[in-house]
Design a protein around this motif. Structure first.
Motif, PDB file in Angstrom:
ATOM      1  N   LEU A  86     -26.014 -19.614  53.800  1.00 19.85           N
ATOM      2  CA  LEU A  86     -25.310 -20.670  53.074  1.00 19.85           C
ATOM      3  C   LEU A  86     -26.129 -21.107  51.861  1.00 19.85           C
ATOM      4  O   LEU A  86     -25.594 -21.275  50.763  1.00 19.85           O
ATOM      5  N   LEU A  87     -27.429 -21.284  52.046  1.00 17.44           N
ATOM      6  CA  LEU A  87     -28.290 -21.730  50.943  1.00 17.44           C
ATOM      7  C   LEU A  87     -28.240 -20.760  49.769  1.00 17.44           C
ATOM      8  O   LEU A  87     -28.265 -21.184  48.609  1.00 17.44           O
ATOM      9  N   THR A  88     -28.166 -19.474  50.043  1.00 19.49           N
ATOM     10  CA  THR A  88     -28.163 -18.476  48.959  1.00 19.49           C
ATOM     11  C   THR A  88     -26.861 -18.479  48.170  1.00 19.49           C
ATOM     12  O   THR A  88     -26.833 -17.971  47.059  1.00 19.49           O
ATOM     13  N   THR A  89     -25.807 -19.065  48.727  1.00 22.37           N
ATOM     14  CA  THR A  89     -24.508 -19.056  48.035  1.00 22.37           C
ATOM     15  C   THR A  89     -24.331 -20.249  47.100  1.00 22.37           C
ATOM     16  O   THR A  89     -23.373 -20.285  46.338  1.00 22.37           O
ATOM     17  N   ARG A  90     -25.222 -21.207  47.161  1.00 21.20           N
ATOM     18  CA  ARG A  90     -25.054 -22.442  46.403  1.00 21.20           C
ATOM     19  C   ARG A  90     -25.977 -22.463  45.192  1.00 21.20           C
ATOM     20  O   ARG A  90     -27.196 -22.614  45.338  1.00 21.20           O
ATOM     21  N   PRO A  91     -25.440 -22.343  43.981  1.00 20.12           N
ATOM     22  CA  PRO A  91     -26.286 -22.288  42.793  1.00 20.12           C
ATOM     23  C   PRO A  91     -27.037 -23.582  42.508  1.00 20.12           C
ATOM     24  O   PRO A  91     -28.086 -23.557  41.861  1.00 20.12           O
ATOM     25  N   GLU A  92     -26.532 -24.706  43.006  1.00 22.14           N
ATOM     26  CA  GLU A  92     -27.216 -25.972  42.745  1.00 22.14           C
ATOM     27  C   GLU A  92     -28.502 -26.118  43.566  1.00 22.14           C
ATOM     28  O   GLU A  92     -29.355 -26.931  43.263  1.00 22.14           O
ATOM     29  N   ILE A  93     -28.647 -25.291  44.606  1.00 22.88           N
ATOM     30  CA  ILE A  93     -29.885 -25.277  45.388  1.00 22.88           C
ATOM     31  C   ILE A  93     -30.807 -24.262  44.723  1.00 22.88           C
ATOM     32  O   ILE A  93     -30.607 -23.054  44.834  1.00 22.88           O
ATOM     33  N   VAL A 109     -32.552 -29.450  44.547  1.00 25.84           N
ATOM     34  CA  VAL A 109     -31.224 -29.229  43.971  1.00 25.84           C
ATOM     35  C   VAL A 109     -31.105 -29.907  42.615  1.00 25.84           C
ATOM     36  O   VAL A 109     -31.759 -30.917  42.338  1.00 25.84           O
ATOM     37  N   TYR A 110     -30.265 -29.328  41.775  1.00 20.15           N
ATOM     38  CA  TYR A 110     -29.846 -29.934  40.509  1.00 20.15           C
ATOM     39  C   TYR A 110     -28.329 -29.980  40.523  1.00 20.15           C
ATOM     40  O   TYR A 110     -27.679 -28.960  40.768  1.00 20.15           O
ATOM     41  N   CYS A 111     -27.773 -31.146  40.258  1.00 22.61           N
ATOM     42  CA  CYS A 111     -26.319 -31.317  40.217  1.00 22.61           C
ATOM     43  C   CYS A 111     -25.914 -31.960  38.897  1.00 22.61           C
ATOM     44  O   CYS A 111     -26.709 -32.629  38.245  1.00 22.61           O
ATOM     45  N   ASP A 112     -24.640 -31.771  38.550  1.00 25.36           N
ATOM     46  CA  ASP A 112     -24.109 -32.372  37.329  1.00 25.36           C
ATOM     47  C   ASP A 112     -24.144 -33.890  37.372  1.00 25.36           C
ATOM     48  O   ASP A 112     -24.389 -34.540  36.368  1.00 25.36           O
ATOM     49  N   ASN A 113     -23.866 -34.440  38.561  1.00 22.12           N
ATOM     50  CA  ASN A 113     -23.748 -35.894  38.692  1.00 22.12           C
ATOM     51  C   ASN A 113     -23.853 -36.281  40.171  1.00 22.12           C
ATOM     52  O   ASN A 113     -23.948 -35.402  41.039  1.00 22.12           O
ATOM     53  N   LEU A 114     -23.797 -37.577  40.448  1.00 20.65           N
ATOM     54  CA  LEU A 114     -23.894 -38.038  41.834  1.00 20.65           C
ATOM     55  C   LEU A 114     -22.726 -37.580  42.702  1.00 20.65           C
ATOM     56  O   LEU A 114     -22.941 -37.219  43.865  1.00 20.65           O
ATOM     57  N   PRO A 115     -21.471 -37.584  42.199  1.00 19.36           N
ATOM     58  CA  PRO A 115     -20.391 -37.062  43.038  1.00 19.36           C
ATOM     59  C   PRO A 115     -20.614 -35.597  43.446  1.00 19.36           C
ATOM     60  O   PRO A 115     -20.284 -35.204  44.571  1.00 19.36           O
ATOM     61  N   ALA A 116     -21.202 -34.793  42.569  1.00 15.46           N
ATOM     62  CA  ALA A 116     -21.479 -33.400  42.919  1.00 15.46           C
ATOM     63  C   ALA A 116     -22.546 -33.319  44.009  1.00 15.46           C
ATOM     64  O   ALA A 116     -22.450 -32.491  44.930  1.00 15.46           O
ATOM     65  N   LEU A 117     -23.552 -34.185  43.948  1.00 15.35           N
ATOM     66  CA  LEU A 117     -24.565 -34.226  45.001  1.00 15.35           C
ATOM     67  C   LEU A 117     -23.926 -34.678  46.315  1.00 15.35           C
ATOM     68  O   LEU A 117     -24.184 -34.102  47.370  1.00 15.35           O
TER      69      LEU A 117
END
Length: 151
Positions: A86-93, A109-117
């Motif tokens: 699962l971790l390998t499929t998520r680009p934000e991780i 992780v890096y996300c666009d904004n708090l809702p994305a986190l």
């Protein structure tokens, strides 16, 4: 074994991977061909595993950086492999570590904004059958940028 010249070469390349053999020769007091051969040897021996550009998260619109600790419900090998997939499929991780102590995994992780986190935590991580608990820390400011390895 690395000698002092190898260590200085590795340190210089960590600061600027664009250095040419000519540049490295000047830094190391070697001829460009000697510096180039040393770099090639260090690449072949696996000390240098690649070259990459460092991007600006802010310029890319990634305004939220966080560290997420994940505690697993069990340490069943198949559940752990499923979570790792699962971790390998998520680009934000962007990186993940297994740990000793209370948390089993630490994710950066890096996300666009708090809702994305929020979506990542509540719709991706927590629903996984192996996850018992998630704790996140949002980065307010990075006091020291990722630094070169101490060679």
């Amino acid at each position: 074994m690395l000698d002092d010249t190898d260590k200085r070469l590795l340190f210089a390349l960590q600061k600027n991977a664009h250095l040419t053999a000519q540049d490295l020769g000047e830094v190391l007091n070697l001829s460009p061909s000697q510096a180039g051969r040393r770099r090639q040897r260090l690449e072949a021996e696996g000390y240098i595993t690649g070259y990459a550009a460092r991007l600006s998260p802010a310029r890319l619109g990634l305004t939220v950086q966080a560290f997420i600790q994940v505690q697993m419900t069990s340490h069943d090998p198949e559940q752990a492999r499923s979570f790792a997939r699962l971790l390998t499929t998520r680009p934000e991780i962007i990186s993940a570590w297994t740990l000793t102590g209370e948390a089993d995994f630490l994710l950066r992780v890096y996300c666009d904004n708090l809702p994305a986190l929020n979506t990542l935590i509540h719709e991706v991580l927590l629903p996984h059958g192996a996850v018992a608990r998630v704790q996140s820390q949002i980065v307010m400011d990075q006091m020291k940028p990722d630094a070169p390895f101490p060679v």
